[in-house]
Scaffold this motif. Structure first.
Motif, PDB file in Angstrom:
ATOM      1  N   HIS A  93      30.222  51.760  59.595  1.00 59.58           N
ATOM      2  CA  HIS A  93      29.523  52.943  59.092  1.00 59.58           C
ATOM      3  C   HIS A  93      30.590  53.876  58.515  1.00 59.58           C
ATOM      4  O   HIS A  93      31.351  54.512  59.250  1.00 59.58           O
ATOM      5  N   ALA A  94      30.637  53.911  57.195  1.00 58.47           N
ATOM      6  CA  ALA A  94      31.724  54.610  56.501  1.00 58.47           C
ATOM      7  C   ALA A  94      31.456  56.101  56.409  1.00 58.47           C
ATOM      8  O   ALA A  94      30.397  56.527  55.964  1.00 58.47           O
ATOM      9  N   ASP A  95      32.451  56.884  56.866  1.00 56.42           N
ATOM     10  CA  ASP A  95      32.340  58.337  56.678  1.00 56.42           C
ATOM     11  C   ASP A  95      33.359  58.838  55.659  1.00 56.42           C
ATOM     12  O   ASP A  95      33.418  60.029  55.365  1.00 56.42           O
ATOM     13  N   LYS A  96      34.165  57.889  55.127  1.00 56.65           N
ATOM     14  CA  LYS A  96      35.114  58.247  54.083  1.00 56.65           C
ATOM     15  C   LYS A  96      35.362  57.021  53.214  1.00 56.65           C
ATOM     16  O   LYS A  96      35.537  55.917  53.714  1.00 56.65           O
ATOM     17  N   LEU A  97      35.369  57.239  51.926  1.00 55.27           N
ATOM     18  CA  LEU A  97      35.566  56.150  50.961  1.00 55.27           C
ATOM     19  C   LEU A  97      36.570  56.619  49.919  1.00 55.27           C
ATOM     20  O   LEU A  97      36.364  57.648  49.277  1.00 55.27           O
ATOM     21  N   THR A  98      37.678  55.854  49.771  1.00 55.05           N
ATOM     22  CA  THR A  98      38.742  56.249  48.852  1.00 55.05           C
ATOM     23  C   THR A  98      38.989  55.130  47.853  1.00 55.05           C
ATOM     24  O   THR A  98      39.165  53.972  48.255  1.00 55.05           O
ATOM     25  N   VAL A  99      38.985  55.479  46.593  1.00 55.61           N
ATOM     26  CA  VAL A  99      39.311  54.491  45.556  1.00 55.61           C
ATOM     27  C   VAL A  99      40.826  54.471  45.391  1.00 55.61           C
ATOM     28  O   VAL A  99      41.425  55.439  44.930  1.00 55.61           O
ATOM     29  N   LEU A 100      41.442  53.371  45.772  1.00 57.95           N
ATOM     30  CA  LEU A 100      42.891  53.237  45.657  1.00 57.95           C
ATOM     31  C   LEU A 100      43.301  52.819  44.249  1.00 57.95           C
ATOM     32  O   LEU A 100      44.348  53.226  43.755  1.00 57.95           O
ATOM     33  N   ASN A 101      42.477  51.977  43.635  1.00 57.41           N
ATOM     34  CA  ASN A 101      42.755  51.550  42.260  1.00 57.41           C
ATOM     35  C   ASN A 101      41.462  51.065  41.632  1.00 57.41           C
ATOM     36  O   ASN A 101      40.860  50.098  42.089  1.00 57.41           O
ATOM     37  N   ARG A 102      41.039  51.769  40.593  1.00 62.05           N
ATOM     38  CA  ARG A 102      39.763  51.486  39.955  1.00 62.05           C
ATOM     39  C   ARG A 102      39.913  50.333  38.970  1.00 62.05           C
ATOM     40  O   ARG A 102      40.790  50.347  38.103  1.00 62.05           O
ATOM     41  N   ALA A 103      39.076  49.304  39.110  1.00 65.01           N
ATOM     42  CA  ALA A 103      39.096  48.171  38.180  1.00 65.01           C
ATOM     43  C   ALA A 103      38.354  48.524  36.900  1.00 65.01           C
ATOM     44  O   ALA A 103      37.538  49.449  36.868  1.00 65.01           O
ATOM     45  N   SER A 104      38.651  47.773  35.880  1.00 68.67           N
ATOM     46  CA  SER A 104      37.957  47.962  34.602  1.00 68.67           C
ATOM     47  C   SER A 104      36.485  47.594  34.752  1.00 68.67           C
ATOM     48  O   SER A 104      36.133  46.664  35.475  1.00 68.67           O
ATOM     49  N   LYS A 105      35.633  48.324  34.037  1.00 70.94           N
ATOM     50  CA  LYS A 105      34.209  48.001  34.063  1.00 70.94           C
ATOM     51  C   LYS A 105      33.892  46.753  33.245  1.00 70.94           C
ATOM     52  O   LYS A 105      32.818  46.180  33.368  1.00 70.94           O
ATOM     53  N   SER A 106      34.852  46.340  32.420  1.00 70.16           N
ATOM     54  CA  SER A 106      34.646  45.143  31.590  1.00 70.16           C
ATOM     55  C   SER A 106      35.513  43.997  32.123  1.00 70.16           C
ATOM     56  O   SER A 106      36.344  43.445  31.407  1.00 70.16           O
ATOM     57  N   MET A 107      35.337  43.686  33.404  1.00 65.30           N
ATOM     58  CA  MET A 107      36.097  42.595  34.011  1.00 65.30           C
ATOM     59  C   MET A 107      35.796  41.284  33.291  1.00 65.30           C
ATOM     60  O   MET A 107      34.620  40.957  33.055  1.00 65.30           O
ATOM     61  N   PRO A 108      36.810  40.496  32.925  1.00 62.27           N
ATOM     62  CA  PRO A 108      36.570  39.242  32.208  1.00 62.27           C
ATOM     63  C   PRO A 108      35.922  38.176  33.080  1.00 62.27           C
ATOM     64  O   PRO A 108      35.305  37.241  32.573  1.00 62.27           O
ATOM     65  N   MET A 109      36.086  38.281  34.396  1.00 62.67           N
ATOM     66  CA  MET A 109      35.509  37.314  35.327  1.00 62.67           C
ATOM     67  C   MET A 109      35.562  37.907  36.725  1.00 62.67           C
ATOM     68  O   MET A 109      36.237  38.903  36.969  1.00 62.67           O
ATOM     69  N   LEU A 110      34.806  37.305  37.621  1.00 66.95           N
ATOM     70  CA  LEU A 110      34.888  37.638  39.036  1.00 66.95           C
ATOM     71  C   LEU A 110      35.472  36.432  39.763  1.00 66.95           C
ATOM     72  O   LEU A 110      35.340  35.292  39.309  1.00 66.95           O
ATOM     73  N   PRO A 111      36.140  36.650  40.901  1.00 67.60           N
ATOM     74  CA  PRO A 111      36.915  35.576  41.532  1.00 67.60           C
ATOM     75  C   PRO A 111      36.164  34.268  41.753  1.00 67.60           C
ATOM     76  O   PRO A 111      36.680  33.197  41.461  1.00 67.60           O
ATOM     77  N   ASP A 112      34.969  34.325  42.292  1.00 68.69           N
ATOM     78  CA  ASP A 112      34.255  33.100  42.643  1.00 68.69           C
ATOM     79  C   ASP A 112      33.152  32.735  41.657  1.00 68.69           C
ATOM     80  O   ASP A 112      32.322  31.875  41.937  1.00 68.69           O
ATOM     81  N   MET A 113      33.161  33.363  40.502  1.00 68.98           N
ATOM     82  CA  MET A 113      32.139  33.047  39.513  1.00 68.98           C
ATOM     83  C   MET A 113      32.537  31.813  38.710  1.00 68.98           C
ATOM     84  O   MET A 113      33.701  31.413  38.669  1.00 68.98           O
ATOM     85  N   ASP A 114      31.548  31.170  38.081  1.00 69.98           N
ATOM     86  CA  ASP A 114      31.828  30.056  37.187  1.00 69.98           C
ATOM     87  C   ASP A 114      32.403  30.594  35.892  1.00 69.98           C
ATOM     88  O   ASP A 114      31.796  31.433  35.230  1.00 69.98           O
ATOM     89  N   ALA A 115      33.581  30.129  35.549  1.00 68.99           N
ATOM     90  CA  ALA A 115      34.231  30.531  34.301  1.00 68.99           C
ATOM     91  C   ALA A 115      34.970  29.328  33.755  1.00 68.99           C
ATOM     92  O   ALA A 115      35.273  28.377  34.480  1.00 68.99           O
ATOM     93  N   SER A 116      35.266  29.339  32.471  1.00 69.88           N
ATOM     94  CA  SER A 116      35.973  28.222  31.858  1.00 69.88           C
ATOM     95  C   SER A 116      37.392  28.130  32.427  1.00 69.88           C
ATOM     96  O   SER A 116      37.949  29.109  32.927  1.00 69.88           O
ATOM     97  N   ASP A 117      37.966  26.925  32.326  1.00 69.52           N
ATOM     98  CA  ASP A 117      39.339  26.740  32.799  1.00 69.52           C
ATOM     99  C   ASP A 117      40.291  27.681  32.070  1.00 69.52           C
ATOM    100  O   ASP A 117      41.227  28.222  32.665  1.00 69.52           O
ATOM    101  N   LYS A 118      40.048  27.866  30.780  1.00 68.87           N
ATOM    102  CA  LYS A 118      40.906  28.737  29.987  1.00 68.87           C
ATOM    103  C   LYS A 118      40.877  30.169  30.528  1.00 68.87           C
ATOM    104  O   LYS A 118      41.926  30.818  30.678  1.00 68.87           O
ATOM    105  N   THR A 119      39.665  30.659  30.833  1.00 71.99           N
ATOM    106  CA  THR A 119      39.529  32.016  31.355  1.00 71.99           C
ATOM    107  C   THR A 119      40.204  32.151  32.714  1.00 71.99           C
ATOM    108  O   THR A 119      40.893  33.133  32.995  1.00 71.99           O
ATOM    109  N   ARG A 120      40.032  31.148  33.561  1.00 70.38           N
ATOM    110  CA  ARG A 120      40.602  31.215  34.910  1.00 70.38           C
ATOM    111  C   ARG A 120      42.126  31.146  34.881  1.00 70.38           C
ATOM    112  O   ARG A 120      42.785  31.671  35.772  1.00 70.38           O
TER     113      ARG A 120
END
Length: 629
Positions: A117-144
């Motif tokens: 139960h979080a009473d404090k939330l801190t963004v240490l490093n904000r990722a881009s909103k246009s991420m090219p892929m997510l870690p466990d998503m299906d992506a082409s070998d080239k993209t990975r």
């Protein structure tokens, strides 16, 4: 207000001197024993819903959190707004209290009994909103490969790299703590090694313009020199290089567990490697650990029964000679050295072996000069061969509707090679090659020499010693007798893949020089080793385990077809490119001038050309007068 800020972790006070970190727990640490504890966890935002619930993931696992209802209404609304705005894969810090999830437990998560139960939330490093892929998503070998640092966050690669680390750590413990081996690092800037694979060259700067180093394909010569130097038990997790491009099981740069011992025998080295593998086997994979001692098979027996020197022993089928004249009608009048052989694939008849599958196999077989004609038959089919009654073949080989008969005819060597390939193809369709089992065995008694393009070459490398009874035959001028010499070489084959090889080495300088002369390799390139062997070299031998291939097999739960790049943090593509950094890159004019290189345009690319003429051959500066005893 809840601040959105970057945090420099190095400037923050450590919460625990024993943990060396600013977090109290990893995401995988928390459980029912931590209920009501105040905790601080950090990681990547992987899921969120309703702008209130979210999942935090780090290198060890994941944990669910939700915005605490105990907060004031103002803080609650601000935290919800903040969570809604945070892109996935941002690095965040959560401070809160561990609470039992009650009826909402998630058995799929290790931490599924609790949530924060979080009473404090801190963004240490904000990722881009246009991420090219997510870690466990299906992506082409080239993209990975292009975004390898994101792919590395995936469960698959995290597990593979940690499995690799565990195995290497266990190897070091076994060799150093239990067996007194010395870890010695050897140079990667060396000179050409005769025989074997092509090597990368590294142009030398002044004052050695016009010269070049080679990146060694293995520490072979160095480990032999260490034996001469009295380091009688050496090992190294060695970086090696081969200018051969990348394949599924090979990269231009790779790693091997390199081992060498003095005063040993072939039996001693093989026993050491077996014990090392069993001792270093990851605990989580004990269910597929092979049993020791590993069975042995001779090189000639492997070719005769399995059509390859790397047989997959999970497959129960063997090559059989056809003793009758059943398939004699396939023989042409011009065929002299002609045989017909079969493999009876029991239980393979129910597999989906389509016409297109068989045609693809024929295409693959024809691509190799050893490929021969073949036919695949099943009793449930009709008209296998128009010249023969099907029932005659069924009776002769005891076939049922569940069996497949693979027939091949032509010259013996080509027939066995073809059947060896088909044995693997059919087994793959049957699922025999993807079984979560591991079979390990040794292949021994290799020929010392082979013919390649009309020239005698080393079957493995020119430093392998012949078996004791064949040493005199080395000095016979008859090439056919040289081909009959057996070497003290041994390959370790696991699930149909050569995982490593080794040999007892030639320790006599005169014999080593003679072998180089047989192979027409210039003595001057090996003068340093010949000199060393003449100064009191002990009998010695060793082994090199392909670490990438071995760990790939482990990470695939025994599947030898797992690509090695899945266990390498930053692999190359098939053409040797690092897509992430765009290496290799072009050289600047200043760099080219420093190394005395000009670029000559050729076709669509460039080739390197030294502006200096090649050096004259350097003759060895010593003569070894010691007699062979």
């Amino acid at each position: 207000m809840i601040p959105i800020r970057n945090v420099s972790l190095g400037c923050r006070r450590l919460l625990s001197t024993s943990s060396y970190t600013v977090r109290t727990h990893t995401c995988n640490d928390l459980g029912s024993t931590n209920i009501n504890e105040k905790v601080t966890v950090m990681g990547w935002l992987s899921h969120k819903r309703m702008d209130r619930f979210f999942v935090l993931r780090d290198a060890y696992g994941s944990v669910q959190a939700k915005i605490s209802e105990a907060l004031s209404r103002e803080c609650f609304i601000e935290l919800k707004a903040l969570l809604k705005d945070i892109p996935y894969e941002s690095v965040i810090q959560v401070d809160g209290t561990v609470v039992d999830r009650g009826e909402n437990r998630n058995e799929a998560m290790k931490t599924g009994d609790i949530e924060i139960h979080a009473d404090k939330l801190t963004v240490l490093n904000r990722a881009s909103k246009s991420m090219p892929m997510l870690p466990d998503m299906d992506a082409s070998d080239k993209t990975r490969l292009l975004y390898r640092y994101i792919a590395l966050r995936s469960d698959k690669l995290q597990r593979a790299l940690r499995l690799r680390s565990e195995f290497v750590h266990n190897v070091r413990k076994f060799l150093i703590e239990k067996n007194g081996f010395v870890d010695v690092e050897t140079p990667t800037l060396f000179r050409r090694t005769p025989g074997g694979a092509s090597e990368f060259v590294v142009p030398a700067p002044p004052p050695n313009l016009g010269m070049a180093y080679s990146l060694p394909q293995s520490p072979q010569q160095f480990k032999q020199l260490l034996m001469v130097g009295g380091i009688d038990r050496y090992f190294q997790i060695a970086r090696c290089y081969r200018d051969e491009g990348s394949k599924g099981d090979r990269q231009p740069e790779f790693t091997q567990v390199d081992v060498e011992m003095s005063f040993t025998t072939q039996e001693g080295v093989m026993k050491l490697i077996e014990d090392m593998i069993i001792a270093a086997w990851p605990e989580s994979l004990n269910h597929i650990k092979p049993k020791s001692p590993f069975p042995r098979i001779s090189y000639s027996e492997a070719l005769e029964l399995y059509g390859t020197d790397k047989p997959d022993m999970r497959i129960p089928w063997k090559i059989e000679e056809v003793k009758s004249n059943t398939f004699e009608f396939l023989r042409k009048k011009s065929d002299k050295n002609w045989v017909s052989r079969v493999i009876i694939c029991r239980g393979a008849g129910e597999t989906k072996m389509t016409i297109s599958t068989k045609n693809e196999w024929k295409r693959l077989i024809r691509m190799n000069e050893n490929g021969r004609n073949f036919s695949i038959c099943n009793p449930s089919q009709k008209n296998w061969f128009k010249s023969v009654e099907n029932q005659k073949i069924i009776d002769e080989f005891g076939l049922t509707g569940e069996d497949v008969l693979v027939v091949c005819w032509g010259e013996p060597d080509g027939v066995n090679w073809t059947l060896g390939q088909l044995r693997n193809y059919v087994a793959e369709i049957c699922g025999l090659r993807s079984k979560n089992t591991v079979t390990a065995h040794w292949v021994v008694d290799f020929p010392l020499f082979s013919f390649e393009d009309g020239q005698l070459v080393s079957t493995h490398h020119p430093f392998t010693a012949p078996i004791e009874s064949d040493k005199d035959a080395l000095y016979d001028e008859n090439k056919q007798k040289l081909l009959q010499i057996k070497g003290q070489h041994y390959d370790l084959v696991i699930n149909g893949v050569e995982m490593g090889g080794g040999s007892i080495r030639i320790e006599n300088s005169n014999m080593q020089r003679h072998v180089l002369n047989i192979l027409k390799e210039p003595e001057y390139e090996m003068s340093h080793l010949l000199r060393a062997l003449s100064h009191g070299a002990p009998p010695h031998g060793g082994f090199a385990l392909g670490l990438d291939r071995f760990v790939a097999m482990l990470s695939g739960d025994g599947n030898p077809l797992t690509p090695v790049r899945d266990v390498i943090a930053f692999p190359k593509t098939k053409n040797g490119k690092d897509l992430m950094s765009d290496a290799p890159t072009t050289l600047s004019k200043k760099q080219l001038e420093r190394y005395g290189i000009t670029l000559v345009e050729k076709d669509s690319g460039y080739r390197l050309s030294s502006i200096f003429p090649p050096l004259e051959h350097i003759k060895p500066d010593f003569v070894d007068k010691r007699e062979t005893i």
